[in-house]
Design a protein around this motif. Structure first.
Motif, PDB file in Angstrom:
ATOM      1  N   ASP A  24       0.818  -1.216   0.000  1.00 29.95           N
ATOM      2  CA  ASP A  24       0.000   0.000   0.000  1.00 29.95           C
ATOM      3  C   ASP A  24       0.856   1.271   0.000  1.00 29.95           C
ATOM      4  OD1 ASP A  24       0.877  -0.552   2.610  1.00 29.95           O
ATOM      5  OD2 ASP A  24      -0.837   0.492   3.507  1.00 29.95           O
ATOM      6  N   GLU A  25       2.146   1.142   0.259  1.00 28.98           N
ATOM      7  CA  GLU A  25       3.033   2.308   0.253  1.00 28.98           C
ATOM      8  C   GLU A  25       3.602   2.583  -1.136  1.00 28.98           C
ATOM      9  OE1 GLU A  25       6.163   1.871   3.141  1.00 28.98           O
ATOM     10  OE2 GLU A  25       4.827   0.853   4.521  1.00 28.98           O
ATOM     11  N   VAL A  26       3.616   1.605  -2.003  1.00 27.32           N
ATOM     12  CA  VAL A  26       4.281   1.708  -3.303  1.00 27.32           C
ATOM     13  C   VAL A  26       3.559   2.728  -4.181  1.00 27.32           C
ATOM     14  CG1 VAL A  26       4.939   0.430  -5.378  1.00 27.32           C
ATOM     15  CG2 VAL A  26       5.088  -0.669  -3.136  1.00 27.32           C
ATOM     16  N   LEU A  27       4.354   3.615  -4.787  1.00 31.76           N
ATOM     17  CA  LEU A  27       3.801   4.622  -5.688  1.00 31.76           C
ATOM     18  C   LEU A  27       3.497   4.001  -7.050  1.00 31.76           C
ATOM     19  CD1 LEU A  27       6.271   7.515  -4.838  1.00 31.76           C
ATOM     20  CD2 LEU A  27       3.875   7.382  -4.194  1.00 31.76           C
ATOM     21  N   SER A  28       2.506   4.560  -7.732  1.00 29.92           N
ATOM     22  CA  SER A  28       2.119   4.012  -9.031  1.00 29.92           C
ATOM     23  C   SER A  28       3.135   4.357 -10.120  1.00 29.92           C
ATOM     24  CB  SER A  28       0.738   4.518  -9.429  1.00 29.92           C
ATOM     25  OG  SER A  28       0.743   5.940  -9.457  1.00 29.92           O
ATOM     26  N   ASP A  29       3.827   5.475  -9.971  1.00 26.82           N
ATOM     27  CA  ASP A  29       4.842   5.881 -10.940  1.00 26.82           C
ATOM     28  C   ASP A  29       6.156   5.157 -10.622  1.00 26.82           C
ATOM     29  OD1 ASP A  29       6.544   7.099 -12.691  1.00 26.82           O
ATOM     30  OD2 ASP A  29       6.324   9.125 -11.867  1.00 26.82           O
TER      31      ASP A  29
END
Length: 151
Positions: A24-29
Motif C-alpha cells: 500500500d506504500e508503493v507509488l504508481s509511478d
C-alpha cells in the motif's frame, strides 16, 4: 537426494533481502518509486538505528517511508526531501552523514587515528632501537654477572 536439495533451494530462495515496504506504500509511478527506494535506503530507522527505513518494520520507519513518498509525489526534489527529514529528525537520521564543518571530526577521526598510531609506532621503534644499542658491560660488571649466574 537431488530433489530434496532442489526443494530446499526453492524454499530458501525467498529468504534474501526482504524489504519492509508494504504494497500500500508503493507509488504508481515507477520512476518516483525508484527515487523513494533510493532515498529510503539513505535514511536511518530511528527505532532500529542500524537499518534503513526501507529495511525496517518499525512504525516510525513506515511513517517516514510514507512521508518520503508524499513529498516526492508533491514534486519535491531528492535533496529537498532529505533536507526536510533532517530538519525534523536531525543529522543522525542519515545513514551516511554529510561532509560539513560540524561533521569534520567524524570524517577526520579515522585518518587522525591512523596518523597518531603511525607516529606512535615510529617513536616506539626508534626508542627500542636506541635502547638496544646501549653500552657494553665493563669488566667489573661482567664479573658481577658471572657471580650472579653461577649456582
Amino acid at each position: 537426494m537431488n530433489r530434496l536439495l532442489l526443494v530446499l533451494l526453492l524454499l530458501l530462495a525467498p529468504v534474501g533481502a526482504a524489504l519492509a515496504v508494504n504494497p500500500d506504500e508503493v507509488l504508481s509511478d515507477p520512476a518516483l518509486e525508484a527515487r523513494a527506494r533510493a532515498l529510503s535506503a539513505e535514511l536511518r530507522c530511528m527505532v532500529c538505528q542500524n537499518q534503513s527505513i526501507d529495511d525496517s518494520n518499525a512504525e516510525l520507519a513506515k511513517d517516514l517511508r510514507v512521508l518520503v513518498r508524499e513529498r516526492l509525489a508533491n514534486g519535491d526534489s531528492d535533496e529537498a526531501v532529505i533536507d526536510y527529514v533532517v530538519s525534523r529528525y536531525g543529522e543522525f537520521v542519515l545513514l551516511k552523514p554529510r561532509f560539513e564543518t560540524k561533521t569534520l571530526i567524524l570524517w577526520g577521526m579515522p585518518a587522525t587515528l591512523l596518523l597518531v598510531g603511525a607516529i606512535t609506532l615510529i617513536v616506539a621503534s626508534r626508542r627500542r632501537a636506541a635502547q638496544a644499542k646501549g653500552t657494553p658491560l665493563s669488566e667489573d660488571e661482567k664479573e658481577k654477572l658471572k657471580k650472579l649466574l653461577q649456582p
